[in-house]
Scaffold this motif. Sequence first.
Motif, PDB file in Angstrom:
ATOM      1  N   ALA A 286       0.836  -1.204   0.000  1.00  0.00           N
ATOM      2  CA  ALA A 286       0.000   0.000   0.000  1.00  0.00           C
ATOM      3  C   ALA A 286       0.868   1.249   0.000  1.00  0.00           C
ATOM      4  CB  ALA A 286      -0.929  -0.008   1.204  1.00  0.00           C
ATOM      5  N   LYS A 287       1.937   1.250   0.789  1.00  0.00           N
ATOM      6  CA  LYS A 287       2.855   2.402   0.817  1.00  0.00           C
ATOM      7  C   LYS A 287       3.426   2.652  -0.567  1.00  0.00           C
ATOM      8  CE  LYS A 287       4.301   1.617   5.587  1.00  0.00           C
ATOM      9  NZ  LYS A 287       5.404   1.215   6.465  1.00  0.00           N
ATOM     10  N   LYS A 288       3.865   1.575  -1.216  1.00  0.00           N
ATOM     11  CA  LYS A 288       4.441   1.703  -2.561  1.00  0.00           C
ATOM     12  C   LYS A 288       3.404   2.235  -3.538  1.00  0.00           C
ATOM     13  CE  LYS A 288       6.826  -1.020  -6.104  1.00  0.00           C
ATOM     14  NZ  LYS A 288       6.152  -0.385  -7.202  1.00  0.00           N
ATOM     15  N   ALA A 289       2.154   1.754  -3.425  1.00  0.00           N
ATOM     16  CA  ALA A 289       1.094   2.196  -4.336  1.00  0.00           C
ATOM     17  C   ALA A 289       0.809   3.682  -4.158  1.00  0.00           C
ATOM     18  CB  ALA A 289      -0.168   1.370  -4.114  1.00  0.00           C
ATOM     19  N   TRP A 290       0.774   4.177  -2.928  1.00  0.00           N
ATOM     20  CA  TRP A 290       0.522   5.595  -2.691  1.00  0.00           C
ATOM     21  C   TRP A 290       1.671   6.458  -3.209  1.00  0.00           C
ATOM     22  CZ3 TRP A 290      -3.859   7.861  -1.978  1.00  0.00           C
ATOM     23  CH2 TRP A 290      -4.921   7.183  -1.362  1.00  0.00           C
ATOM     24  N   LEU A 291       2.909   6.008  -3.014  1.00  0.00           N
ATOM     25  CA  LEU A 291       4.061   6.768  -3.525  1.00  0.00           C
ATOM     26  C   LEU A 291       4.072   6.779  -5.053  1.00  0.00           C
ATOM     27  CD1 LEU A 291       6.796   5.633  -0.996  1.00  0.00           C
ATOM     28  CD2 LEU A 291       5.860   7.939  -1.268  1.00  0.00           C
ATOM     29  N   ASP A 292       3.751   5.636  -5.674  1.00  0.00           N
ATOM     30  CA  ASP A 292       3.678   5.568  -7.135  1.00  0.00           C
ATOM     31  C   ASP A 292       2.586   6.495  -7.664  1.00  0.00           C
ATOM     32  OD1 ASP A 292       5.709   3.710  -7.180  1.00  0.00           O
ATOM     33  OD2 ASP A 292       4.383   1.973  -7.492  1.00  0.00           O
ATOM     34  N   LEU A 293       1.446   6.515  -6.982  1.00  0.00           N
ATOM     35  CA  LEU A 293       0.354   7.392  -7.403  1.00  0.00           C
ATOM     36  C   LEU A 293       0.779   8.852  -7.330  1.00  0.00           C
ATOM     37  CD1 LEU A 293      -2.611   7.811  -8.242  1.00  0.00           C
ATOM     38  CD2 LEU A 293      -3.191   7.845  -5.804  1.00  0.00           C
ATOM     39  N   GLU A 294       1.455   9.214  -6.263  1.00  0.00           N
ATOM     40  CA  GLU A 294       1.905  10.609  -6.114  1.00  0.00           C
ATOM     41  C   GLU A 294       2.845  10.996  -7.250  1.00  0.00           C
ATOM     42  OE1 GLU A 294       4.791  13.226  -3.224  1.00  0.00           O
ATOM     43  OE2 GLU A 294       3.751  11.526  -2.335  1.00  0.00           O
ATOM     44  N   ASN A 295       3.735  10.087  -7.640  1.00  0.00           N
ATOM     45  CA  ASN A 295       4.704  10.376  -8.703  1.00  0.00           C
ATOM     46  C   ASN A 295       4.050  10.459 -10.074  1.00  0.00           C
ATOM     47  OD1 ASN A 295       6.796  10.448  -6.858  1.00  0.00           O
ATOM     48  ND2 ASN A 295       7.200   8.252  -7.052  1.00  0.00           N
ATOM     49  N   ARG A 296       2.957   9.760 -10.291  1.00  0.00           N
ATOM     50  CA  ARG A 296       2.295   9.756 -11.597  1.00  0.00           C
ATOM     51  C   ARG A 296       1.347  10.933 -11.781  1.00  0.00           C
ATOM     52  NH1 ARG A 296      -0.197   3.924 -11.831  1.00  0.00           N
ATOM     53  NH2 ARG A 296      -0.970   4.861  -9.962  1.00  0.00           N
TER      54      ARG A 296
ATOM     55  N   LYS B  92      -3.150  15.426  -6.097  1.00  0.00           N
ATOM     56  CA  LYS B  92      -1.729  15.183  -5.839  1.00  0.00           C
ATOM     57  C   LYS B  92      -1.329  15.791  -4.503  1.00  0.00           C
ATOM     58  CE  LYS B  92       2.899  15.382  -7.639  1.00  0.00           C
ATOM     59  NZ  LYS B  92       3.704  15.360  -8.835  1.00  0.00           N
ATOM     60  N   GLU B  93      -1.859  16.979  -4.185  1.00  0.00           N
ATOM     61  CA  GLU B  93      -1.551  17.609  -2.896  1.00  0.00           C
ATOM     62  C   GLU B  93      -2.058  16.755  -1.736  1.00  0.00           C
ATOM     63  OE1 GLU B  93      -3.174  21.561  -2.964  1.00  0.00           O
ATOM     64  OE2 GLU B  93      -2.030  22.112  -4.748  1.00  0.00           O
ATOM     65  N   ALA B  94      -3.247  16.188  -1.897  1.00  0.00           N
ATOM     66  CA  ALA B  94      -3.805  15.328  -0.850  1.00  0.00           C
ATOM     67  C   ALA B  94      -2.969  14.061  -0.696  1.00  0.00           C
ATOM     68  CB  ALA B  94      -5.257  14.970  -1.171  1.00  0.00           C
ATOM     69  N   THR B  95      -2.518  13.495  -1.823  1.00  0.00           N
ATOM     70  CA  THR B  95      -1.683  12.296  -1.780  1.00  0.00           C
ATOM     71  C   THR B  95      -0.338  12.595  -1.123  1.00  0.00           C
ATOM     72  OG1 THR B  95      -2.763  11.546  -3.806  1.00  0.00           O
ATOM     73  CG2 THR B  95      -0.745  10.424  -3.188  1.00  0.00           C
TER      74      THR B  95
ATOM     75  N   HIS C 266       2.240  12.486   6.034  1.00  0.00           N
ATOM     76  CA  HIS C 266       1.678  12.162   7.356  1.00  0.00           C
ATOM     77  C   HIS C 266       2.129  10.784   7.819  1.00  0.00           C
ATOM     78  CE1 HIS C 266      -1.141  12.000  10.690  1.00  0.00           C
ATOM     79  NE2 HIS C 266      -1.580  10.839  10.232  1.00  0.00           N
ATOM     80  N   HIS C 267       2.152   9.851   6.879  1.00  0.00           N
ATOM     81  CA  HIS C 267       2.546   8.477   7.220  1.00  0.00           C
ATOM     82  C   HIS C 267       4.043   8.234   7.025  1.00  0.00           C
ATOM     83  CE1 HIS C 267      -1.413   6.933   8.145  1.00  0.00           C
ATOM     84  NE2 HIS C 267      -1.880   7.646   7.143  1.00  0.00           N
ATOM     85  N   LYS C 268       4.766   9.281   6.663  1.00  0.00           N
ATOM     86  CA  LYS C 268       6.231   9.224   6.539  1.00  0.00           C
ATOM     87  C   LYS C 268       6.658   8.099   5.595  1.00  0.00           C
ATOM     88  CE  LYS C 268       6.725  11.231  11.029  1.00  0.00           C
ATOM     89  NZ  LYS C 268       6.102  10.928  12.282  1.00  0.00           N
ATOM     90  N   PHE C 269       6.060   8.107   4.412  1.00  0.00           N
ATOM     91  CA  PHE C 269       6.399   7.075   3.438  1.00  0.00           C
ATOM     92  C   PHE C 269       7.745   7.356   2.766  1.00  0.00           C
ATOM     93  CE2 PHE C 269       1.687   5.909   2.412  1.00  0.00           C
ATOM     94  CZ  PHE C 269       1.591   5.306   3.635  1.00  0.00           C
ATOM     95  N   LYS C 270       8.136   8.619   2.737  1.00  0.00           N
ATOM     96  CA  LYS C 270       9.352   8.959   1.979  1.00  0.00           C
ATOM     97  C   LYS C 270      10.591   8.737   2.793  1.00  0.00           C
ATOM     98  CE  LYS C 270       7.085  12.159  -1.080  1.00  0.00           C
ATOM     99  NZ  LYS C 270       7.002  13.476  -1.626  1.00  0.00           N
TER     100      LYS C 270
END
Length: 149
Positions: free
Chosen positions: A119-129, A136-139, A145-149
């Motif tokens: 799920a973390k990877k999917a959210w980061l991929d979505l933000e990049n696309r 994009k701002e919400a993503t 917030h979840h410190k994925f980066k």
Amino acid sequence: MKSKHSALSPLASLMQEPQTSSLITQAAQSRRLEKIIHTWPSLRGVTFSVGPVKKDKLKIFVSTPAALTRLRQSLPSLIQHLQNSSMNINDIQLQIQTNPLTSKQLERRPKKAVFSDAAKKAWLDLENRLEDSPIKEATQALNKHHKFK
């Protein structure tokens, strides 16, 4: 020689008080009404409580506006049912009873979302696309917030 103390127990002497006797009678009547009303088909599955009876008017507290609407439609037949059960009720007032939050409910904190690695990877991929947009701002805010980066 007479004793200074009454031979009655505190509860027995309290029961002789006119106000207490009246309250006990009202509580018994409310309990009887509740039992009779629980058998009423329109109230199956509805959370309700019986309020005071003043003269020949009963007050019923229901849990939701939908329950209030459903019950309001069958008031005449409910009154007839109560009268057939030898209860002297000629009018019923309905009211929505909201339950305040208890202290334990107030102390609860909202649960945090827990994301799997996928799920973390999917959210980061979505933000990049995404192109610059409110989505994009919400993503980005979610990922930050979840410190994925």
